[in-house]
Motif scaffolding. Structure first.
Motif, PDB file in Angstrom:
ATOM      1  N   THR A   1       9.523   8.047  -4.858  1.00 31.20           N
ATOM      2  CA  THR A   1       8.626   6.904  -5.059  1.00 31.20           C
ATOM      3  C   THR A   1       8.640   5.990  -3.844  1.00 31.20           C
ATOM      4  N   GLU A   2       9.847   5.687  -3.323  1.00 30.96           N
ATOM      5  CA  GLU A   2       9.958   4.829  -2.146  1.00 30.96           C
ATOM      6  C   GLU A   2       9.268   5.462  -0.942  1.00 30.96           C
ATOM      7  N   THR A   3       9.430   6.776  -0.791  1.00 31.59           N
ATOM      8  CA  THR A   3       8.794   7.484   0.323  1.00 31.59           C
ATOM      9  C   THR A   3       7.279   7.423   0.208  1.00 31.59           C
ATOM     10  N   GLU A   4       6.764   7.618  -1.011  1.00 35.54           N
ATOM     11  CA  GLU A   4       5.318   7.556  -1.225  1.00 35.54           C
ATOM     12  C   GLU A   4       4.776   6.164  -0.926  1.00 35.54           C
ATOM     13  N   LEU A   5       5.490   5.126  -1.383  1.00 32.03           N
ATOM     14  CA  LEU A   5       5.055   3.753  -1.130  1.00 32.03           C
ATOM     15  C   LEU A   5       5.079   3.440   0.362  1.00 32.03           C
ATOM     16  N   GLU A   6       6.136   3.894   1.037  1.00 33.71           N
ATOM     17  CA  GLU A   6       6.233   3.671   2.480  1.00 33.71           C
ATOM     18  C   GLU A   6       5.111   4.393   3.214  1.00 33.71           C
ATOM     19  N   ASN A   7       4.831   5.631   2.820  1.00 34.60           N
ATOM     20  CA  ASN A   7       3.753   6.392   3.459  1.00 34.60           C
ATOM     21  C   ASN A   7       2.405   5.702   3.275  1.00 34.60           C
ATOM     22  N   GLU A   8       2.182   5.152   2.078  1.00 39.16           N
ATOM     23  CA  GLU A   8       0.922   4.459   1.822  1.00 39.16           C
ATOM     24  C   GLU A   8       0.801   3.214   2.695  1.00 39.16           C
ATOM     25  N   ARG A   9       1.905   2.447   2.798  1.00 39.00           N
ATOM     26  CA  ARG A   9       1.880   1.255   3.649  1.00 39.00           C
ATOM     27  C   ARG A   9       1.617   1.633   5.101  1.00 39.00           C
ATOM     28  N   LEU A  10       2.288   2.685   5.572  1.00 40.21           N
ATOM     29  CA  LEU A  10       2.133   3.092   6.967  1.00 40.21           C
ATOM     30  C   LEU A  10       0.733   3.628   7.243  1.00 40.21           C
ATOM     31  N   ARG A  11       0.138   4.316   6.258  1.00 43.88           N
ATOM     32  CA  ARG A  11      -1.247   4.779   6.426  1.00 43.88           C
ATOM     33  C   ARG A  11      -2.191   3.588   6.572  1.00 43.88           C
ATOM     34  N   ASN A  12      -1.962   2.558   5.759  1.00 39.01           N
ATOM     35  CA  ASN A  12      -2.798   1.357   5.848  1.00 39.01           C
ATOM     36  C   ASN A  12      -2.589   0.631   7.171  1.00 39.01           C
ATOM     37  N   ILE A  13      -1.327   0.576   7.621  1.00 41.08           N
ATOM     38  CA  ILE A  13      -1.028  -0.050   8.910  1.00 41.08           C
ATOM     39  C   ILE A  13      -1.698   0.727  10.036  1.00 41.08           C
ATOM     40  N   LEU A  14      -1.616   2.057   9.986  1.00 36.94           N
ATOM     41  CA  LEU A  14      -2.230   2.904  11.017  1.00 36.94           C
ATOM     42  C   LEU A  14      -3.736   2.692  11.059  1.00 36.94           C
ATOM     43  N   LYS A  15      -4.347   2.593   9.882  1.00 34.98           N
ATOM     44  CA  LYS A  15      -5.790   2.346   9.820  1.00 34.98           C
ATOM     45  C   LYS A  15      -6.125   0.998  10.436  1.00 34.98           C
ATOM     46  N   LEU A  16      -5.296  -0.009  10.132  1.00 37.40           N
ATOM     47  CA  LEU A  16      -5.528  -1.346  10.681  1.00 37.40           C
ATOM     48  C   LEU A  16      -5.426  -1.344  12.197  1.00 37.40           C
ATOM     49  N   THR A  17      -4.385  -0.693  12.735  1.00 35.47           N
ATOM     50  CA  THR A  17      -4.197  -0.688  14.191  1.00 35.47           C
ATOM     51  C   THR A  17      -5.319   0.060  14.901  1.00 35.47           C
ATOM     52  N   SER A  18      -5.877   1.076  14.248  1.00 40.45           N
ATOM     53  CA  SER A  18      -6.974   1.821  14.871  1.00 40.45           C
ATOM     54  C   SER A  18      -8.262   1.011  14.878  1.00 40.45           C
ATOM     55  N   GLU A  19      -8.350   0.033  13.965  1.00 41.66           N
ATOM     56  CA  GLU A  19      -9.565  -0.781  13.861  1.00 41.66           C
ATOM     57  C   GLU A  19      -9.499  -2.043  14.711  1.00 41.66           C
ATOM     58  N   ARG A  20      -8.291  -2.407  15.187  1.00 42.76           N
ATOM     59  CA  ARG A  20      -8.141  -3.673  15.905  1.00 42.76           C
ATOM     60  C   ARG A  20      -7.707  -3.427  17.344  1.00 42.76           C
ATOM     61  N   PRO A  21      -8.589  -3.658  18.307  1.00 38.31           N
ATOM     62  CA  PRO A  21      -8.217  -3.494  19.717  1.00 38.31           C
ATOM     63  C   PRO A  21      -7.249  -4.570  20.200  1.00 38.31           C
ATOM     64  N   ASP A  22      -7.102  -5.655  19.408  1.00 38.72           N
ATOM     65  CA  ASP A  22      -6.207  -6.736  19.817  1.00 38.72           C
ATOM     66  C   ASP A  22      -4.787  -6.536  19.299  1.00 38.72           C
ATOM     67  N   GLU A  23      -4.526  -5.391  18.670  1.00 35.06           N
ATOM     68  CA  GLU A  23      -3.179  -5.099  18.172  1.00 35.06           C
ATOM     69  C   GLU A  23      -2.226  -4.875  19.335  1.00 35.06           C
ATOM     70  N   ILE A  24      -1.017  -5.430  19.238  1.00 32.70           N
ATOM     71  CA  ILE A  24      -0.046  -5.249  20.309  1.00 32.70           C
ATOM     72  C   ILE A  24       1.128  -4.381  19.878  1.00 32.70           C
ATOM     73  N   THR A  25       1.591  -4.538  18.626  1.00 35.35           N
ATOM     74  CA  THR A  25       2.716  -3.731  18.160  1.00 35.35           C
ATOM     75  C   THR A  25       2.845  -3.824  16.648  1.00 35.35           C
ATOM     76  N   VAL A  26       3.504  -2.837  16.073  1.00 33.13           N
ATOM     77  CA  VAL A  26       3.843  -2.849  14.651  1.00 33.13           C
ATOM     78  C   VAL A  26       5.322  -3.179  14.530  1.00 33.13           C
ATOM     79  N   ALA A  27       5.664  -4.079  13.613  1.00 34.42           N
ATOM     80  CA  ALA A  27       7.054  -4.508  13.462  1.00 34.42           C
ATOM     81  C   ALA A  27       7.490  -4.422  12.008  1.00 34.42           C
ATOM     82  N   GLU A  28       8.785  -4.207  11.820  1.00 32.73           N
ATOM     83  CA  GLU A  28       9.359  -4.175  10.479  1.00 32.73           C
ATOM     84  C   GLU A  28      10.053  -5.498  10.177  1.00 32.73           C
TER      85      GLU A  28
END
Length: 221
Positions: free
Chosen positions: A46-73
């Motif tokens: 369950t934790e792995t699935e939730l993490e994968n979903e969050r990371l997929r959303n983060i990846l989508k966000l970074t691909s849509e924003r040219p002003d992105e500089i880094t992803v942080a935890e």
């Protein structure tokens, strides 16, 4: 002799029953161990699935924003301000600078406050020291969003002449030179017009649970 046989049979039955009980207990222990392992495996999945979903959303966000500089935890919260300050694992060594904006796929989280080589703190939108230039999405009226320290925000400097409805969406205006224009901040949750006051008292509920943030995207200024 019959009495002796009865005693022996009784002892034999006792030991057979004892062995059976011990065997059952051992079997039960093994079953409980298997159940606990299955529960642990399920939780990990369950934790792995939730993490994968969050990371997929983060990846989508970074691909849509040219002003992105880094992803942080997010690795910690400030003990002195638990609900309003986050610590992330990226700092000046990663190009992060003071007042850069932190966002998730659901909208802005806050801005960088304290900065170190390998980490930084984020003041959340709900902190009493936070202020963001925003606008009401429907009327386009601008104001300042200030944190209340209780998980909500106040929208300041909106005239009483403006019709503001509960549920109306609030977005960043970009007029503060820090937060980009058009980021969805939250909803109007309460509106009051008190006698003698020039402006309305407007409460805003953030669009996301800021206490559940685990990863953020840092944007260039």
């Amino acid at each position: 002799e019959q009495g002796g046989s009865a005693v022996i049979n009784g002892i034999t039955d006792f030991f057979n029953t004892y062995i059976l009980i011990v065997g059952k207990e051992e079997e039960n222990r093994k079953l409980l161990h298997q159940i606990k392992k299955l529960e642990q495996d399920k939780n990990k999945y369950t934790e792995t699935e939730l993490e994968n979903e969050r990371l997929r959303n983060i990846l989508k966000l970074t691909s849509e924003r040219p002003d992105e500089i880094t992803v942080a935890e997010v690795f910690a919260r400030d003990p002195s301000n638990w609900f309003n300050v986050l610590w992330i694992n990226k700092g000046s060594g990663d190009g992060v600078a003071k007042d850069m904006v932190a966002v998730t796929p659901l909208g802005p989280v806050g801005k960088i406050h304290r900065i170190f080589d390998d980490g930084a703190s984020i003041i959340l939108l709900t902190d009493v020291n936070s202020s963001v230039a925003v606008r009401l999405q429907s009327t386009r009226v601008v104001g300042i969003l200030e944190g209340r320290g209780d998980g909500t925000c106040s929208l300041k400097y909106v005239s009483k002449r403006v019709e503001v409805k509960v549920g109306e969406q609030v977005v960043t205006s970009g007029l503060d030179g820090i937060f980009p224009d058009g980021l969805f901040v939250g909803y109007v949750s309460e509106v009051k017009k008190e006698e003698g006051e020039m402006f309305q008292l407007i409460q805003v509920l953030p669009a996301q649970d800021l206490n559940a943030i685990e990863e953020v995207v840092i944007l260039k200024r």
